[in-house]
Design a protein around this motif. Structure first.
Motif, PDB file in Angstrom:
ATOM      1  N   SER A   1       0.847  -1.197   0.000  1.00 21.93           N
ATOM      2  CA  SER A   1       0.000   0.000   0.000  1.00 21.93           C
ATOM      3  C   SER A   1       0.880   1.243   0.000  1.00 21.93           C
ATOM      4  O   SER A   1       2.058   1.197   0.362  1.00 21.93           O
ATOM      5  CB  SER A   1      -0.908   0.017   1.234  1.00 21.93           C
ATOM      6  OG  SER A   1      -0.159   0.306   2.397  1.00 21.93           O
ATOM      7  N   ASP A   2       0.264   2.355  -0.367  1.00 22.35           N
ATOM      8  CA  ASP A   2       1.010   3.605  -0.411  1.00 22.35           C
ATOM      9  C   ASP A   2       1.430   4.047   0.978  1.00 22.35           C
ATOM     10  O   ASP A   2       2.524   4.591   1.165  1.00 22.35           O
ATOM     11  CB  ASP A   2       0.161   4.697  -1.075  1.00 22.35           C
ATOM     12  CG  ASP A   2       0.941   5.995  -1.254  1.00 22.35           C
ATOM     13  OD1 ASP A   2       1.964   5.973  -1.961  1.00 22.35           O
ATOM     14  OD2 ASP A   2       0.533   7.010  -0.651  1.00 22.35           O
ATOM     15  N   THR A   3       0.562   3.827   1.987  1.00 24.40           N
ATOM     16  CA  THR A   3       0.911   4.217   3.363  1.00 24.40           C
ATOM     17  C   THR A   3       2.139   3.461   3.848  1.00 24.40           C
ATOM     18  O   THR A   3       3.033   4.029   4.479  1.00 24.40           O
ATOM     19  CB  THR A   3      -0.269   3.970   4.313  1.00 24.40           C
ATOM     20  OG1 THR A   3      -1.402   4.716   3.864  1.00 24.40           O
ATOM     21  CG2 THR A   3       0.075   4.391   5.733  1.00 24.40           C
ATOM     22  N   TYR A  48       4.484   2.145   1.965  1.00 25.25           N
ATOM     23  CA  TYR A  48       5.624   2.644   1.186  1.00 25.25           C
ATOM     24  C   TYR A  48       6.099   3.980   1.738  1.00 25.25           C
ATOM     25  O   TYR A  48       7.309   4.195   1.940  1.00 25.25           O
ATOM     26  CB  TYR A  48       5.208   2.785  -0.282  1.00 25.25           C
ATOM     27  CG  TYR A  48       6.339   3.140  -1.216  1.00 25.25           C
ATOM     28  CD1 TYR A  48       7.039   2.152  -1.904  1.00 25.25           C
ATOM     29  CD2 TYR A  48       6.710   4.473  -1.421  1.00 25.25           C
ATOM     30  CE1 TYR A  48       8.077   2.473  -2.784  1.00 25.25           C
ATOM     31  CE2 TYR A  48       7.745   4.802  -2.295  1.00 25.25           C
ATOM     32  CZ  TYR A  48       8.424   3.807  -2.963  1.00 25.25           C
ATOM     33  OH  TYR A  48       9.451   4.126  -3.819  1.00 25.25           O
ATOM     34  N   GLN A  49       5.158   4.878   2.014  1.00 24.21           N
ATOM     35  CA  GLN A  49       5.510   6.210   2.498  1.00 24.21           C
ATOM     36  C   GLN A  49       6.134   6.166   3.882  1.00 24.21           C
ATOM     37  O   GLN A  49       6.998   6.990   4.206  1.00 24.21           O
ATOM     38  CB  GLN A  49       4.269   7.114   2.502  1.00 24.21           C
ATOM     39  CG  GLN A  49       3.790   7.517   1.118  1.00 24.21           C
ATOM     40  CD  GLN A  49       4.880   8.210   0.317  1.00 24.21           C
ATOM     41  OE1 GLN A  49       5.655   9.012   0.841  1.00 24.21           O
ATOM     42  NE2 GLN A  49       4.949   7.890  -0.978  1.00 24.21           N
ATOM     43  N   LYS A  96       9.709  -3.459  -6.177  1.00 24.54           N
ATOM     44  CA  LYS A  96       9.054  -2.331  -5.507  1.00 24.54           C
ATOM     45  C   LYS A  96       9.597  -2.162  -4.091  1.00 24.54           C
ATOM     46  O   LYS A  96       9.783  -1.037  -3.608  1.00 24.54           O
ATOM     47  CB  LYS A  96       7.540  -2.591  -5.452  1.00 24.54           C
ATOM     48  CG  LYS A  96       6.726  -1.471  -4.831  1.00 24.54           C
ATOM     49  CD  LYS A  96       6.639  -0.265  -5.733  1.00 24.54           C
ATOM     50  CE  LYS A  96       5.644   0.753  -5.201  1.00 24.54           C
ATOM     51  NZ  LYS A  96       5.529   1.949  -6.062  1.00 24.54           N
TER      52      LYS A  96
END
Length: 556
Positions: A77-79, A81-82, A112
């Motif tokens: 998920s982007d969260t 990753y961030q 990724k």
């Protein structure tokens, strides 16, 4: 339908006997701890944590002392990753802390993941794929060789990308669903991965043995771990890690026995949060070691703060009876337990202050930021005389005579039973004062004089229903003389059975409290207290209260 016949054994014993772990008495040192709260724990929440909440949780884990923290599955998920990028780019990772990220053994996910960890000062890339019979047959529909090839190709890609990417990388491999896998096959897969990674003394690899789903009793898991420990390639350069879940409620025992069997490292969560029934509870596991005199190398001295932060950020609730940290975990309501604890605390104070052996308390509550008066002895209808007396002494400095404790214990029990609730210290003090202090429904002594003549002679003025009567009598001491005068005036026994007094606080201007017990006309014991800067007046007030209760009950 509740049909036990549909279930069968779904685990595998090692091909050779592995029982050396059973010869060891206990764990003698803490493992390497790795928190997976931010990944395994977070994915089990109804509402996963936000980026800000994850950062706060990360800082708490660092403060507790974790040196390895799995921060997420950055390709998921982007969260996630961030979070990884924020930790790296804002330089939030202490120099002695290693972050860990999880990736499936799939090429696009691995790539990724390496994008996410680029520039990390120290990171473990955790590779996994499922190897169990059920997963091979039902999910992937692949042979043993095909599953092995997935692990091998994933391991090769990790090694390749680590050489091409900026950062400091270590590797970890998990044969997911290990507990449902033939142990020899799991070993073969792990050894292939180890051979690809070529670990050295200065660059070890982690082989993580997950109880993805608990399938067996803990001793079986320990034997499986020992088999891996004895047969892994380059064992001296491999860190064996365990990742136990809690489906059978045995996550802690799996971990403890697994450490005895050769494991070096534990992955788990605070308070056991995780998928289904949760991951192994690191709090319990670490405190178990602490209670046996082993340094857990984690700072759990402020358990209330850790628990509050955890509950606020995860929206999970810690059970009141959760080991070491639940709100009621040190609370004793049982009368016999309270009495043993109170006596044990006294014994420790007087005999052995350096060691903790208090009955019913495996550790000192103060070690984890809890307080005796508020947390240990709690009062309700199940409580006994010892616990009630302990509360009064700890909270208010009142040291009840032994003969008085039973009377007061029953009085408190009766109130709690009627109200159907726990009584806090202030409520207990209120009952105490109402029952014993200036209890004068029948009479009062408004004046008292003494002189020494053939012992002690006293002249008291008794006031009852507005009428004052002067009475004279003698005794061996002042209190004995007063009791003789009261017995003479009311023509009933007033035999003193106990008398004790002490200062309520240090200093010459402090008040004294006197406790007096008498035997009444019915043969029962009655008690009263008096509080006054003058110890004689305090004693007189105490016997007046006791005599009043005796007379009142006799008149009913």
């Amino acid at each position: 339908m509740f049909d036990y016949r549909q279930y069968k054994k779904n685990y595998f014993m090692p091909p050779t006997e592995c029982m050396d772990w059973a010869k060891k008495e206990s764990v003698d040192k803490a493992p390497i701890w790795c928190s997976v709260d931010l990944r395994d724990g977070n994915q089990s929440l109804i509402e996963p944590m936000s980026l800000e909440e994850k950062l706060e949780f990360f800082k708490m884990l660092v403060k507790i002392g974790f040196k390895e923290i799995e921060v997420g599955f950055p390709a998921a998920s982007d969260t996630e990753y961030q979070l990884v990028r924020t930790l790296i780019e804002q330089d939030l990772i202490p120099k002695d802390v290693t972050i860990q990220v999880l990736t499936q053994a799939r090429e696009h996910i691995i790539r990724k993941t390496f994008e996410a960890v680029k520039g990390a000062p120290s990171v473990v890339v955790h590779l996994y794929n499922s190897v169990s019979v059920a997963q091979r047959e039902q999910v992937f529909k692949k042979s043993k060789q095909e599953i092995l090839d997935i692990a091998v190709e994933g391991a090769k890609l990790l090694k390749k990308l680590a050489n091409e990417t900026e950062g400091n990388f270590s590797f970890e491999y998990s044969p997911e669903s290990f507990t449902g896998t033939e142990v020899e096959y799991a070993l073969d897969v792990c050894n292939h991965v180890i051979d690809i990674w070529e670990p050295t003394a200065n660059h070890k690899v982690i082989i993580n043995i997950p109880a993805t789903v608990e399938c067996s009793m803990p001793h079986v898991f320990a034997s499986q771990v020992e088999y891996m420990h004895k047969n892994l390639h380059s064992r001296e350069n491999v860190i064996i890690s365990l990742h136990p879940h809690n489906d059978r409620g045995c996550g802690v025992s799996d971990s403890e026995m697994g450490i005895l069997a050769g494991a070096d490292r534990i992955e788990g969560t605070l308070f056991g949060n995780g998928e289904r029934t949760g991951n192994v509870d690191i709090i319990t596991l670490a405190m178990n070691m602490y209670a046996q005199g082993v340094d857990p190398v984690l700072d759990l001295s402020n358990m209330p703060e850790i628990a509050e932060t955890y509950e606020r950020l995860t929206q999970m609730t810690i059970h009141d009876r959760h080991p070491y940290c639940g709100k009621l975990v040190f609370a004793a309501f049982s009368g016999s337990h309270q009495d043993a604890i109170a006596k044990g605390m006294k014994w420790r104070e007087e005999k052995d202050p350096l060691h903790w052996t208090v009955p019913y308390l495996p550790i000192n509550p103060e070690d984890v930021g809890r307080k005796y008066d508020a947390d240990v002895i709690r009062i309700n209808s199940q409580s006994g005389k010892g616990g009630v007396a302990y509360i009064l002494e700890q909270s208010y400095g009142l040291k009840l005579p032994v003969k008085m404790r039973e009377d007061f214990g029953y009085a408190v029990k009766a109130v709690s039973d009627v109200q159907h609730k726990e009584l806090l210290p202030q409520a207990i003090l209120d009952i105490f004062e109402k029952r014993y202090k200036k209890y004068m429904p029948v009479f009062d002594i408004v004046e008292c004089h003494f002189k020494q003549q053939n012992g002690i002679q006293t002249t008291i003025t008794v006031e009852s229903e507005g009428v004052k009567t002067v009475v004279e009598a003698g005794g061996n001491g002042r209190l004995d003389a007063v009791s003789s005068a009261l017995s003479k005036h009311f023509n009933v026994p007033c035999q003193i059975i106990c008398f004790e007094e002490h200062a309520l606080q240090d200093g010459s201007d402090s008040s004294a409290i006197a406790y007096v017990g008498i035997k009444g006309i019915d043969g029962n014991s009655y008690f009263g207290i008096g509080i006054d800067p003058d110890t004689i007046r305090a004693s007189i007030d105490a016997i007046v209260s006791a005599m009043n209760r005796s007379l009142e009950i006799a008149s009913r």
